[in-house]
Design a protein around this motif. Structure first.
Motif: not given
Length: 568
Positions: A125-139, A224-227, A528-536
């Motif tokens: 799971w991870h944040a899906h709003s702005s760059f917060l995914r950098a630190t808001v994530y877990g298994a 998990i690659n949460a990078a 359902w969104i399809m998107h690149c998981h390179i966050d920017v």
């Protein structure tokens, strides 16, 4: 005969009761808050869940129902995405901001409610709003339901290995600057394993993940690659691993000494502890940089495996062996790993490849430029799929617009083919046709009939740089039928399709300067969104939406939104 019918009825009733009894409601509270944390010789304010990095591990069994209460005590808008969960009839809980919901504003809360059906393995799971995914994530770990077992030997222990990135700066401000200037954000200052950089970074000698193992035991690594932006190579010195699942889908066991993993992907790998007592070995990860001309953080994170005697106090080795990682630019090794995985035919929740195809799509993906009049900040980087650069709506989520029939939030005009055909992988094409660099900004969707089977060819282009894009599809897994380099050619490449045991994934690293053929069945109504998981790349526009229409019955139709759904 009547007795047989009664016995059969009782058997079915007992089966139904036992199935209900084996399921559980798994409930968590996520308190999203700011926290000051020390890394790399500096104290940095970050946003986390429940005061930890990574956040809490959610553990469930197949068939369980999850209720996650998210309390936003941070100063930022937040949503949480349950990466890889199908959300059959619970699309309102999928989480991407302005796609299925408006964000949870500071001081507010929302309960995500969804079932886990037909899925086992490692998700996250991870944040899906702005760059917060950098630190808001877990298994998010899903085990077989009671009475069922893994299709591989039972491990002695299960160990999450979560890769992340760390910045010595405010990541929200970093993203805001990137969007304002159209320039990608600064590279991260470190990679992490389970939130720890490892001893190759300054002030991190004691900030390294340690794993004690016992000789002769079997361990399941849930990787998990949460990078945020980087694909990674991962190795353990003097050890091989057996991949048994990818993106929570069981695979045919695949023995390897290196794992390539893109942002958003997960890999389950068995590690047999076969080295001598008292020895120690580094596990290490560093980038796979698919675009050699693009700057990247060329550092290495590592943890260490210690062979102990279980309950005994075996002395740890002073000398720790380091694995030899592939070159940063080793595309053949990455492609070999990505393309050699196959599904476990007949395994739990195995889904055969649909043979009849209703929709055929070829979608180009990659970076370009944004056309704008401001000479101070232009040209800006942009991104697009089929020359449509995606813009998130601001007033209402796309799913709410679909459910309520609100016009003007999105346009149902995403094309099945690129509007202009060209030599997609020629890096010099823009010298003769510079107009290809500029894509229109839009909020566009592709509308699919319920249960339609879609062949989706993803084609990287090289207008700015040839690179590998990890593409994530919400709400579905897709079969990866084939992948290769250069321009996709149906006449040549259809003969390469694997229709017997292709891997099934929710996130696919499309080969650098190449293509991949995927197939999925649109049996899940919603947006359902399809998107690149390179966050920017999503804020730059590398995304689109599939709107799946309702089926013929209530059980195949989009349910109404929950009453506590956040409002914009």
């Amino acid at each position: 005969m009547e007795g047989v019918r009664v016995s059969l009825a009782w058997a079915l009733l007992l089966f139904a009761v036992s199935s209900i009894a084996s399921a559980a409601i798994v409930e968590h509270t996520f308190n999203v808050q700011n926290l000051t944390m020390s890394r790399l010789c500096k104290r940095q304010v970050i946003t986390v869940v429940n005061g930890s990095l990574p956040g809490p591990t959610v553990r469930a069994k197949e068939g369980d129902s999850l209720v996650i209460h998210v309390i936003n005590s941070s100063p930022h808008n937040i949503t949480i995405h349950w990466h890889g969960i199908f959300h059959k009839l619970t699309v309102w809980a999928d989480g991407p901001s302005m796609i299925t919901q408006c964000p949870i504003q500071p001081g507010h809360r929302y309960a995500y409610r969804f079932n886990i059906t037909g899925q086992e393995g490692t998700l996250w799971w991870h944040a899906h709003s702005s760059f917060l995914r950098a630190t808001v994530y877990g298994a998010l770990i899903i085990r077989p339901k009671s009475g069922h077992s893994y299709p591989f030997p039972k491990p002695h222990k299960e160990v999450p290995i979560i890769f992340g990135e760390w910045w010595n700066t405010d990541v929200v401000a970093l993203e805001e600057a990137a969007i304002a200037t159209g320039v990608p954000p600064n590279n991260s200052d470190a990679y992490t394993i389970n939130g720890l950089p490892g001893n190759l970074y300054p002030c991190s000698k004691d900030r390294m993940f340690n794993l004690d193992v016992v000789k002769g035991k079997l361990y399941l690594l849930r990787i998990i690659n949460a990078a945020m932006n980087i694909q990674l190579f991962f190795k353990i010195a003097n050890h091989k691993m057996t991949v048994v699942a990818a993106d929570a889908v069981y695979t045919k066991p695949y023995l390897t000494d290196v794992i390539a993993i893109a942002p958003g992907q997960t890999v389950d790998a068995l590690l047999y502890a076969d080295q001598s007592m008292g020895s120690s070995y580094y596990m290490a990860a560093h980038p796979y940089a698919s675009a050699p001309g693009v700057p990247f953080p060329n550092t290495t994170t590592r943890g260490v495996i210690h062979y102990t005697g279980g309950a005994s106090k075996t002395r740890r080795a002073k000398r720790v062996l380091m694995p030899k990682l592939p070159s940063f630019f080793d595309t053949p090794t990455a492609f070999r790993f990505y393309s050699n995985l196959t599904s476990l035919v007949g395994g739990p929740h195995w889904v055969p490849v649909p043979r009849h195809v209703d929709e055929e799509m070829l979608v180009t993906i990659g970076l370009g430029l944004e056309a704008c009049a401001d000479n101070k900040t232009c040209p800006k980087f942009s991104a697009s799929m089929n020359n449509h650069s995606f813009v998130l709506p601001k007033k209402l989520s796309i799913l709410e617009a679909v459910f309520n029939g609100v016009q003007g939030i999105f346009t149902p005009d995403f094309p099945n083919q690129p509007p202009v055909k060209f030599n997609y992988t020629d890096p010099n094409i823009t010298q003769t046709n510079p107009g290809l660099l500029f894509a229109q900004k839009s909020t566009s969707a592709k509308v699919l009939k319920f249960n339609a089977t879609v062949d989706l060819v993803l084609q990287n282009h090289a207008l700015i740089a040839a690179e590998s894009h990890p593409m994530h599809l919400h709400g579905f897994n897709f079969h990866v039928l084939a992948q290769g380099f250069g321009n996709y050619d149906p006449t040549r490449d259809r003969s390469k399709y694997n229709l017997v045991n292709p891997q099934s994934r929710n996130t696919l690293a499309v080969p650098v300067g190449g293509w991949a053929v995927t197939r999925f069945r649109a049996n899940n109504p919603g947006a359902w969104i399809m998107h690149c998981h390179i966050d920017v790349h999503l804020p730059f526009g590398l995304g689109m939406v599939f709107v799946v229409e309702n089926g013929p019955t209530k059980s195949t139709s989009l349910p109404p939104p929950p009453p506590d759904l956040p409002r914009c």
